[in-house]
Design a protein around this motif. Structure first.
Motif, mmCIF file in Angstrom:
data_model
loop_
_atom_site.group_PDB
_atom_site.id
_atom_site.type_symbol
_atom_site.label_atom_id
_atom_site.label_comp_id
_atom_site.label_asym_id
_atom_site.label_seq_id
_atom_site.Cartn_x
_atom_site.Cartn_y
_atom_site.Cartn_z
ATOM 1 N N LYS A 5 11.752 -4.305 -105.581
ATOM 2 C CA LYS A 5 11.367 -4.770 -106.064
ATOM 3 C C LYS A 5 12.890 -4.534 -107.301
ATOM 4 C CE LYS A 5 6.550 -4.691 -104.816
ATOM 5 N NZ LYS A 5 5.492 -4.380 -105.720
ATOM 6 N N ILE A 6 12.914 -4.013 -107.593
ATOM 7 C CA ILE A 6 13.731 -4.184 -109.170
ATOM 8 C C ILE A 6 15.369 -4.684 -108.978
ATOM 9 C CG2 ILE A 6 15.169 -1.795 -110.346
ATOM 10 C CD1 ILE A 6 13.444 0.380 -110.075
ATOM 11 N N LEU A 7 16.167 -4.917 -107.471
ATOM 12 C CA LEU A 7 16.515 -5.876 -107.497
ATOM 13 C C LEU A 7 16.363 -6.919 -107.435
ATOM 14 C CD1 LEU A 7 18.424 -3.482 -104.601
ATOM 15 C CD2 LEU A 7 19.428 -3.809 -106.875
ATOM 16 N N ASN A 8 15.141 -7.557 -106.818
ATOM 17 C CA ASN A 8 14.738 -8.888 -106.861
ATOM 18 C C ASN A 8 14.324 -8.781 -108.269
ATOM 19 O OD1 ASN A 8 15.331 -9.187 -104.720
ATOM 20 N ND2 ASN A 8 13.132 -9.102 -103.440
ATOM 21 N N GLN A 9 13.957 -8.412 -109.017
ATOM 22 C CA GLN A 9 13.105 -8.721 -110.690
ATOM 23 C C GLN A 9 12.172 -8.941 -110.961
ATOM 24 O OE1 GLN A 9 16.904 -10.639 -113.718
ATOM 25 N NE2 GLN A 9 17.689 -10.726 -111.547
ATOM 26 N N THR A 10 11.379 -8.306 -109.904
ATOM 27 C CA THR A 10 10.201 -8.449 -109.558
ATOM 28 C C THR A 10 8.908 -7.639 -110.204
ATOM 29 O OG1 THR A 10 9.682 -7.948 -107.132
ATOM 30 C CG2 THR A 10 9.456 -10.918 -107.627
ATOM 31 N N ILE A 212 19.059 -6.052 -115.373
ATOM 32 C CA ILE A 212 20.212 -5.036 -116.346
ATOM 33 C C ILE A 212 19.306 -4.420 -116.681
ATOM 34 C CG2 ILE A 212 20.177 -5.751 -118.306
ATOM 35 C CD1 ILE A 212 20.335 -8.614 -118.246
ATOM 36 N N LEU A 213 20.098 -2.913 -116.983
ATOM 37 C CA LEU A 213 20.319 -2.088 -117.158
ATOM 38 C C LEU A 213 20.034 -1.353 -118.658
ATOM 39 C CD1 LEU A 213 20.156 1.817 -115.103
ATOM 40 C CD2 LEU A 213 21.291 1.505 -117.527
ATOM 41 N N ALA A 245 13.380 -4.264 -122.978
ATOM 42 C CA ALA A 245 12.240 -5.360 -122.267
ATOM 43 C C ALA A 245 12.404 -6.949 -122.352
ATOM 44 C CB ALA A 245 11.315 -3.988 -122.525
ATOM 45 N N GLN A 246 11.857 -6.711 -123.308
ATOM 46 C CA GLN A 246 11.871 -7.941 -124.234
ATOM 47 C C GLN A 246 12.816 -9.288 -124.105
ATOM 48 O OE1 GLN A 246 10.508 -7.294 -128.178
ATOM 49 N NE2 GLN A 246 8.340 -7.436 -127.410
ATOM 50 N N GLN A 247 14.058 -8.758 -123.852
ATOM 51 C CA GLN A 247 15.004 -9.219 -123.714
ATOM 52 C C GLN A 247 15.193 -9.774 -121.871
ATOM 53 O OE1 GLN A 247 17.485 -10.186 -125.557
ATOM 54 N NE2 GLN A 247 16.704 -10.380 -127.486
ATOM 55 N N GLY A 248 14.498 -9.388 -121.448
ATOM 56 C CA GLY A 248 14.664 -8.953 -120.195
ATOM 57 C C GLY A 248 15.511 -7.917 -119.198
ATOM 58 N N ALA A 249 16.085 -6.736 -119.857
ATOM 59 C CA ALA A 249 15.939 -5.643 -118.893
ATOM 60 C C ALA A 249 15.012 -5.016 -118.139
ATOM 61 C CB ALA A 249 16.152 -4.604 -120.264
ATOM 62 N N ASN A 250 15.580 -4.821 -117.176
ATOM 63 C CA ASN A 250 15.079 -4.324 -115.892
ATOM 64 C C ASN A 250 14.465 -2.936 -115.912
ATOM 65 O OD1 ASN A 250 16.427 -7.101 -114.895
ATOM 66 N ND2 ASN A 250 14.275 -7.049 -114.222
ATOM 67 N N ILE A 251 15.773 -1.217 -115.916
ATOM 68 C CA ILE A 251 15.726 -0.757 -116.109
ATOM 69 C C ILE A 251 15.757 0.315 -117.652
ATOM 70 C CG2 ILE A 251 16.903 1.538 -114.987
ATOM 71 C CD1 ILE A 251 17.714 -0.471 -112.350
ATOM 72 N N ILE A 252 15.148 0.906 -118.257
ATOM 73 C CA ILE A 252 15.492 1.365 -119.576
ATOM 74 C C ILE A 252 15.905 3.184 -119.154
ATOM 75 C CG2 ILE A 252 14.567 1.561 -121.764
ATOM 76 C CD1 ILE A 252 14.864 -1.101 -120.725
#
Length: 274
Positions: A5-10, A212-213, A245-252
């Motif tokens: 899911k992370i890799l697929n950005q879902t 994006i991390l 996260a608002q800018q689209g980061a998937n991992i914080i």
């Protein structure tokens, strides 16, 4: 599966908890060099909501000394095995050494996180032979010198070009694009102004179609702006995490897991009700 899911950005933005098993990391150096303390910290971060644990055996702070391969292996690999045996969590290993990558993968690591973007000897080959995802980070220079007057013709364009080139190199080596995560490298060869310019325009890297991390936790971009010591940077860390996260980061990637998980829950509730 969460990693897919992370890799697929879902999946919503996931919180990656930092575990530095080094004596000299800028924020928590020396705290978790003993195995029992490291495992206790992992257990706490998982309880607080971290879904990924990022283990680092070599500090990459500005001016950091290099660590031998044997030292890094002895710090990292036993922990990977212990965490894998006792916890249901994704394990990321923060390394730029091919042998450490190989041993980490063999020991059960789920992600390789490389601040040098697989540019060191044999790293491309090791990842190509595996099936694990890899995070490629942008850094201008090397940890010892990266903050000595970094300059760019155009910050965003230059970093974008770097990623495009590294993605092409990875694909030519046999690493599928679907296995790549990118990290713009806050604090790695960027001035204070450049770090905030990067944060403001982080969403532009979504055009690459990759997860994006974002790692700004407790960094000097916060301390220098607010004149705060490392242990006083929570508010700034949370603010930059929310913006990322608002800018689209998937991992914080963070030190303060509980607070960041709370912030991500609030942001998710906002997004789901808009």
């Amino acid at each position: 599966m969460l990693l897919n899911k992370i890799l697929n950005q879902t999946a919503p933005a996931q919180v990656m908890g930092i575990l530095n098993v080094t004596p000299d990391s800028f924020s928590d150096g020396g705290k978790y060099t003993q195995t029992d303390k490291a495992i206790s910290q992992v257990a706490m971060m998982i309880e607080q909501g971290a879904t990924i644990i990022d283990i680092g055996g070599e500090s990459t702070r500005p001016g950091a000394a290099e660590v031998s391969e044997n030292d890094e292996l002895s710090r990292v690999i036993p922990l990977v095995k212990l965490i894998k045996a006792h916890f249901d969590v994704l394990i990321s290993v923060d390394t730029s050494k091919a042998e450490v990558m190989a041993e980490a993968i063999n020991s059960g690591a789920d992600i390789i996180n490389d601040v040098r973007a697989l540019q060191n000897d044999n790293c491309l080959e090791v990842i190509a032979k595996s099936n694990v995802p890899v995070c490629l980070m942008h850094m201008q220079g090397l940890p010892r010198t990266m903050q000595n007057n970094p300059q760019y013709e155009n910050l965003i364009d230059d970093i974008m070009l770097f990623f495009q080139q590294r993605i092409n190199v990875c694909q030519q080596a046999g690493i599928a694009k679907e296995r790549i995560i990118i990290d713009p490298g806050f604090g790695f060869g960027k001035t204070l102004k450049q770090n905030y310019q990067l944060l403001a325009h982080l969403s532009q890297f979504k055009s690459l179609g990759l997860p994006i991390l974002s790692g700004t936790s407790r960094k000097s971009m916060i301390g220098n702006l607010l004149n705060r010591d490392v242990e006083q940077r929570l508010a700034g860390s949370l603010t930059t995490a929310i913006i990322a996260a608002q800018q689209g980061a998937n991992i914080i990637r963070v030190h303060d897991v509980a607070e960041t998980v709370d912030a991500m829950k609030v942001l998710l509730a906002l997004e789901q009700n808009v």
